[in-house]
Design a protein around this motif. Structure first.
Motif, PDB file in Angstrom:
ATOM      1  N   HIS A   3      51.917  73.174  75.190  1.00  0.00           N
ATOM      2  CA  HIS A   3      52.135  74.348  74.347  1.00  0.00           C
ATOM      3  C   HIS A   3      53.368  74.214  73.464  1.00  0.00           C
ATOM      4  N   SER A  55      35.993  69.237  70.758  1.00  0.00           N
ATOM      5  CA  SER A  55      35.849  70.407  69.898  1.00  0.00           C
ATOM      6  C   SER A  55      36.999  71.399  70.035  1.00  0.00           C
ATOM      7  N   LEU A  56      37.434  71.633  71.262  1.00  0.00           N
ATOM      8  CA  LEU A  56      38.412  72.690  71.511  1.00  0.00           C
ATOM      9  C   LEU A  56      39.865  72.237  71.483  1.00  0.00           C
ATOM     10  N   ALA A  57      40.127  70.963  71.741  1.00  0.00           N
ATOM     11  CA  ALA A  57      41.518  70.519  71.830  1.00  0.00           C
ATOM     12  C   ALA A  57      41.856  69.399  70.853  1.00  0.00           C
ATOM     13  N   ARG A  59      40.542  68.017  68.076  1.00  0.00           N
ATOM     14  CA  ARG A  59      40.528  68.262  66.624  1.00  0.00           C
ATOM     15  C   ARG A  59      41.740  69.085  66.196  1.00  0.00           C
ATOM     16  N   ARG A  60      42.081  70.101  66.974  1.00  0.00           N
ATOM     17  CA  ARG A  60      43.244  70.937  66.665  1.00  0.00           C
ATOM     18  C   ARG A  60      44.529  70.130  66.794  1.00  0.00           C
ATOM     19  N   GLU A  61      44.635  69.331  67.855  1.00  0.00           N
ATOM     20  CA  GLU A  61      45.821  68.498  68.055  1.00  0.00           C
ATOM     21  C   GLU A  61      45.989  67.492  66.918  1.00  0.00           C
ATOM     22  N   GLU A  62      44.872  66.929  66.455  1.00  0.00           N
ATOM     23  CA  GLU A  62      44.953  65.957  65.372  1.00  0.00           C
ATOM     24  C   GLU A  62      45.413  66.594  64.067  1.00  0.00           C
ATOM     25  N   ARG A  63      44.981  67.816  63.792  1.00  0.00           N
ATOM     26  CA  ARG A  63      45.473  68.517  62.591  1.00  0.00           C
ATOM     27  C   ARG A  63      46.976  68.747  62.688  1.00  0.00           C
ATOM     28  N   HIS A  64      47.433  69.116  63.865  1.00  0.00           N
ATOM     29  CA  HIS A  64      48.858  69.332  64.100  1.00  0.00           C
ATOM     30  C   HIS A  64      49.643  68.034  63.880  1.00  0.00           C
TER      31      HIS A  64
END
Length: 88
Positions: A3, A55-57, A59-64
Motif C-alpha cells: 500500500h 486484472s486486479l493487481a 495492470r494497476r501496479e504496472e501503470r504506477h
C-alpha cells in the motif's frame, strides 16, 4: 509494502526473469499443491487466480511503475516478461 508507493525499480535477481516473481510463485504453489494432494481444483484455481491477479493487481501496479520510473520502466518491461522469461 503493497500500500505504499515504490521507491526503487528492482530489475535483478528473480526480477530479471519475471516482473512478478511473487505472483508467479503463488501460481506454481497452487499447481504443486494440486499435484501433492491430487486435487484438480488447485489446477483450476491456478489460472483463475493468475487471471484475477493480472486484472486486479498487476495492470494497476504496472501503470504506477510506468508513471514513477518512466524510461527505466519502459526499458525493463521491454526486456522482461510479465510472468516469466526475457524478450529477445
Amino acid at each position: 509494502l503493497p500500500h505504499r508507493a515504490a521507491t526503487a525499480l528492482v530489475t535483478t535477481g528473480p526480477f530479471a526473469w519475471s516482473r512478478n516473481p511473487i505472483y508467479l510463485a503463488n501460481g506454481l504453489l497452487l499447481l504443486g499443491l494440486g499435484g501433492l494432494f491430487d486435487n484438480a481444483w488447485f489446477f483450476v484455481a491456478a489460472p483463475v487466480a493468475a487471471f484475477a491477479t493480472d486484472s486486479l493487481a498487476i495492470r494497476r501496479e504496472e501503470r504506477h511503475l510506468a508513471a514513477l520510473f518512466g524510461a527505466d520502466w519502459v526499458h525493463y518491461s521491454g526486456r522482461t516478461r510479465r510472468w516469466v522469461g526475457r524478450h529477445k
